[in-house]
Enzyme design. Structure first.
Site, PDB file in Angstrom:
ATOM      1  N   THR A  13       0.681  -1.296   0.003  1.00  8.03           N
ATOM      2  CA  THR A  13       0.024   0.045   0.056  1.00  8.03           C
ATOM      3  C   THR A  13       0.868   1.269   0.007  1.00  8.03           C
ATOM      4  O   THR A  13       0.667   2.261  -0.643  1.00  8.03           O
ATOM      5  CB  THR A  13      -1.144   0.087   1.165  1.00  8.03           C
ATOM      6  OG1 THR A  13      -1.771  -1.109   1.191  1.00  8.03           O
ATOM      7  CG2 THR A  13      -1.487   1.374   1.286  1.00  8.03           C
ATOM      8  N   SER A  47       1.569  -7.455  -0.760  1.00  4.78           N
ATOM      9  CA  SER A  47       2.163  -8.543   0.074  1.00  4.78           C
ATOM     10  C   SER A  47       1.432  -9.834   0.118  1.00  4.78           C
ATOM     11  O   SER A  47       1.823 -10.887   0.350  1.00  4.78           O
ATOM     12  CB  SER A  47       2.763  -7.944   1.470  1.00  4.78           C
ATOM     13  OG  SER A  47       1.403  -7.609   1.899  1.00  4.78           O
ATOM     14  N   SER A  48       0.134  -9.842  -0.114  1.00  3.60           N
ATOM     15  CA  SER A  48      -0.596 -10.823  -0.074  1.00  3.60           C
ATOM     16  C   SER A  48      -0.251 -11.759  -1.412  1.00  3.60           C
ATOM     17  O   SER A  48      -0.798 -13.051  -1.293  1.00  3.60           O
ATOM     18  CB  SER A  48      -2.291 -10.345  -0.392  1.00  3.60           C
ATOM     19  OG  SER A  48      -2.417  -9.778  -1.522  1.00  3.60           O
ATOM     20  N   ASP A  81      -0.280  -6.782   4.662  1.00  5.13           N
ATOM     21  CA  ASP A  81      -1.060  -7.868   4.802  1.00  5.13           C
ATOM     22  C   ASP A  81       0.039  -9.187   5.249  1.00  5.13           C
ATOM     23  O   ASP A  81      -0.421 -10.049   6.043  1.00  5.13           O
ATOM     24  CB  ASP A  81      -1.613  -8.287   3.597  1.00  5.13           C
ATOM     25  CG  ASP A  81      -2.736  -7.665   3.047  1.00  5.13           C
ATOM     26  OD1 ASP A  81      -3.188  -6.885   3.876  1.00  5.13           O
ATOM     27  OD2 ASP A  81      -3.260  -7.969   2.028  1.00  5.13           O
TER      28      ASP A  81
END
Length: 294
Positions: A13, A47-48, A81
């Protein structure tokens, strides 16, 4: 060569903007220009979407940055995440006194009031003065080991159990190793555990109930998995507090222990999975795995 902080960007983000539909997407380049900070882009991913290959890449980038002349510490910009997983992964092998500080943001870079700049400033300051692998986020500076993301949107999103660090492991890549997480619930059976074994998992992490409890059907599946050579680690869905193999009755923690499972005393499922994968990569014995989580 002058002293500097190496800042590695991986996406998330903090390096994202919203399109015309309000959808946040990572963009290349973080646009950071700070005195005494050298920026290098490692990747640009949410990151997910990270996998074990990416974690190996991040760890290698951190280790490489620390070999640079004049580097006093490293900051890693990362999505929230899975920040707790990547931070622990680096921590497991970190044998350098210089700090590695992970940070990110809850708001995109183009938000009217972004939280990223403040988090970056705090992380850079920590990288110049602290030790160990840390998360700097929302005004807190937390040890990586035991950290979890506690809120989906609040700016002060992370907490940590502040656990003692074990002796660093010798690094071996985890890419290609399969460790699955199975969430348990009232009425769960062994179907998911059996499926993980059939899929070739080397390890399974159970997110159990309470202090580490389940039912007899799950216990039978755990015994089958352990007998097949799969490491099984028990955690809990409760955010904080120790697990304890004290309950019996056929499906309690004591029964899981007797079935061959190992209890992760305080690491929750995300971080327990990372530690188990690292131990499997190092070809640790069952006893070493047990001692590493106790």
């Amino acid at each position: 060569m002058s002293e500097h902080v190496a800042l590695l960007t991986t996406g998330g983000t903090i390096a994202s903007s919203r399109d015309e539909h309000g959808v946040s997407r990572p963009v290349a380049g973080a646009g950071i220009d700070l005195e005494g900070v050298r920026v290098r882009e490692v990747m640009s991913k949410d990151s997910s979407a990270l996998d074990f290959w990416d974690l190996d890449t991040i760890r290698t980038a951190v280790a490489g940055a620390l070999t640079e002349d004049g580097c006093v510490g490293v900051v890693v910009l990362h999505g929230t995440d899975t920040m707790e997983e990547s931070a622990l992964y680096v921590d497991l092998f970190h044998d350098d006194e210089r700090p590695v500080v992970f940070t990110g943001a809850q708001r995109t870079a183009d938000h009217p009031d972004p939280d990223g700049p403040g988090n970056i400033a705090a992380a850079v300051a920590a990288a110049q003065s602290e030790r160990g692998v840390l998360i700097a986020f929302g005004g807190r500076l937390l040890p990586a080991r035991g950290a979890i993301k506690m809120h989906t949107t609040e700016l002060d999103a992370f907490r940590s159990a502040a656990l003692l660090r074990p002796k660093p492991l010798q690094w071996k890549p985890v890419a290609g190793i399969r460790v699955d997480v199975v969430a348990l619930y009232p009425g769960a059976d062994g179907v998911q555990i059996d499926a993980c074994v059939d899929a070739g998992a080397s390890g399974i992490v159970l997110e159990a109930l309470g202090s580490g409890n389940t039912n007899a059907r799950v216990v039978r599946a755990v015994k089958h998995a352990v007998d097949a050579g799969v490491h099984v680690v028990v955690t809990t869905r409760v955010p904080f507090g120790e697990t304890s193999p004290t309950y019996g009755g056929g499906g309690g923690g004591h029964d899981l222990l007797n079935a061959g499972a190992v209890f992760s005393r305080e690491l929750r499922a995300g971080q327990a999975r990372i530690q188990l994968a690292a131990l499997i990569a190092s070809e640790a014995s069952a006893m070493v795995v047990h001692n590493s989580f106790s």
